[in-house]
Write an enzyme that holds these catalytic residues in place. Structure first.
Site, PDB file in Angstrom:
ATOM      1  N   ALA A  51     -15.961  29.105   8.148  1.00 25.83           N
ATOM      2  CA  ALA A  51     -16.245  30.464   7.710  1.00 25.83           C
ATOM      3  C   ALA A  51     -17.184  30.475   6.504  1.00 25.83           C
ATOM      4  O   ALA A  51     -17.170  29.561   5.679  1.00 25.83           O
ATOM      5  CB  ALA A  51     -14.940  31.170   7.346  1.00 25.83           C
ATOM      6  N   GLY A  73     -13.417  27.072  11.176  1.00 28.11           N
ATOM      7  CA  GLY A  73     -14.055  27.689  12.329  1.00 28.11           C
ATOM      8  C   GLY A  73     -15.011  26.777  13.052  1.00 28.11           C
ATOM      9  O   GLY A  73     -15.266  26.951  14.254  1.00 28.11           O
ATOM     10  N   GLU A 107     -12.843  24.993  15.373  1.00 28.17           N
ATOM     11  CA  GLU A 107     -12.432  25.958  16.398  1.00 28.17           C
ATOM     12  C   GLU A 107     -13.541  26.169  17.426  1.00 28.17           C
ATOM     13  O   GLU A 107     -13.277  26.314  18.627  1.00 28.17           O
ATOM     14  CB  GLU A 107     -12.037  27.283  15.751  1.00 28.17           C
ATOM     15  CG  GLU A 107     -10.717  27.188  14.990  1.00 28.17           C
ATOM     16  CD  GLU A 107     -10.356  28.442  14.229  1.00 28.17           C
ATOM     17  OE1 GLU A 107      -9.225  28.921  14.373  1.00 28.17           O
ATOM     18  OE2 GLU A 107     -11.222  28.949  13.466  1.00 28.17           O
ATOM     19  N   GLU A 161      -7.756  25.622   6.834  1.00 22.38           N
ATOM     20  CA  GLU A 161      -7.551  26.977   6.320  1.00 22.38           C
ATOM     21  C   GLU A 161      -6.393  27.089   5.332  1.00 22.38           C
ATOM     22  O   GLU A 161      -6.462  27.862   4.373  1.00 22.38           O
ATOM     23  CB  GLU A 161      -7.324  27.943   7.493  1.00 22.38           C
ATOM     24  CG  GLU A 161      -8.582  28.278   8.283  1.00 22.38           C
ATOM     25  CD  GLU A 161      -8.904  27.274   9.371  1.00 22.38           C
ATOM     26  OE1 GLU A 161      -9.784  27.554  10.205  1.00 22.38           O
ATOM     27  OE2 GLU A 161      -8.256  26.193   9.401  1.00 22.38           O
TER      28      GLU A 161
END
Length: 298
Positions: free
Chosen positions: A100, A145, A148, A168
């Site tokens: 992110a 992310g 991910e 995270e």
């Protein structure tokens, strides 16, 4: 009847598919924006598309512009029957995707954060829903992310020097773009919980040992060893019957979410859709005639 996900509907007409090897001998940049580039191969590797992340100043972090451009590129690929394999890679040395964009996120209010994370989750679902196989080439950091995104791909290749983790919890967050769901499906519940609870980063060799990646390769002087191995794998997939490959992907992805009896029914429906294809007839004819098949995706 099962269809190829969203790729089966809402697609504009595109040029007819062509077998690998048709065309010239160069790799051309066919489209893209400022932060996402799309390269489509010609020549002997025709049918391979590369999505290149190119946000160097922010280590390919998932900001608004990059996310919007990636959505647009995915939409163009989703309907393009010429593309048989998609490779995700970074144009930024030493990083795949840092996750992110926390500087951008800090400027958002709570409602905006919720909306943007939902959009990220939708982005990962769009990657997972591409009808053709996808490969993530992880050279450096794939965090939060970024991991991910790699998990949304079908296959993952990592350089031994790569660093991966859902970090995270070290930032007061939890994975919100599919990590809590795709990681345990990939490596098992216990290991996934350990990695998420600790926010631990692991290298390419460790990722291979727990099944997070398909292959790990020593990094080379050019810093693109994972990409080179991903390209080799893509070329191995390329000559196979594209409809059969897509149906195999669909059967696996749908079947893994249900009980075995329902999964067998899904496999049967996918198989039935492949029976009337010209490629199936070509495969049988090539076997009888003792020659390599020439699949066209029809």
């Amino acid at each position: 009847m099962l269809r190829l996900g969203r790729a089966a509907s809402g697609c504009r007409a595109l040029a007819a598919p062509h077998p690998p090897g048709a065309g010239g001998h160069s790799k051309r940049a066919s489209s893209g924006g400022k932060e996402i580039l799309l390269n489509v191969h010609d020549g002997e590797s025709s049918g391979i598309a590369e999505i290149l992340m190119n946000r160097a100043h922010a280590r390919n972090s998932l900001g608004r512009v990059l996310v919007n451009e990636l959505f647009r590129v995915l939409e163009s690929l989703r309907c393009d029957e010429r593309i048989r394999v998609v490779v995700f890679k970074s144009e930024v040395k030493g990083v795949f995707c840092a996750g992110a964009d926390l500087k951008e996120r800090a400027q958002m209010n709570d409602a905006e954060v919720g909306h943007f994370v939902h959009r990220l989750r939708s982005l990962m679902d769009e990657i997972a829903a591409l009808p053709m196989p996808t490969i993530a080439a992880i050279e450096g950091y794939a965090l939060g992310g970024g991991l991910e995104l790699a998990l949304a791909c079908d296959l993952r290749i990592a350089a031994s020097s790569a660093k991966m983790g859902l970090i995270e919890t070290t930032r007061g967050l939890l994975p919100g773009a599919g990590g809590t769901q795709r990681l345990p499906r990939c490596i098992g519940i216990g290991l996934a919980k350990e990695l998420i609870f600790t926010g631990r980063q692991i290298n390419g060799q460790q990722a291979l040992s727990i099944g997070l990646v398909n292959h790990t390769v020593p990094q080379n002087d050019e810093g693109d060893a994972a990409y080179q191995r991903a390209l080799t794998l893509a070329k191995e997939i390329l000559p196979q019957a594209p409809i059969a490959v897509k149906m195999g992907k669909l059967a696996i992805n749908r079947g893994i979410e249900v009980d075995i009896a329902s999964g067998m029914a899904i496999e049967g429906m996918c198989y039935a859709q492949n029976i009337p294809t010209r490629d199936r007839q070509e495969g049988m004819a090539a076997f009888r005639e003792k020659r390599p098949p020439q699949f066209t995706g029809e």
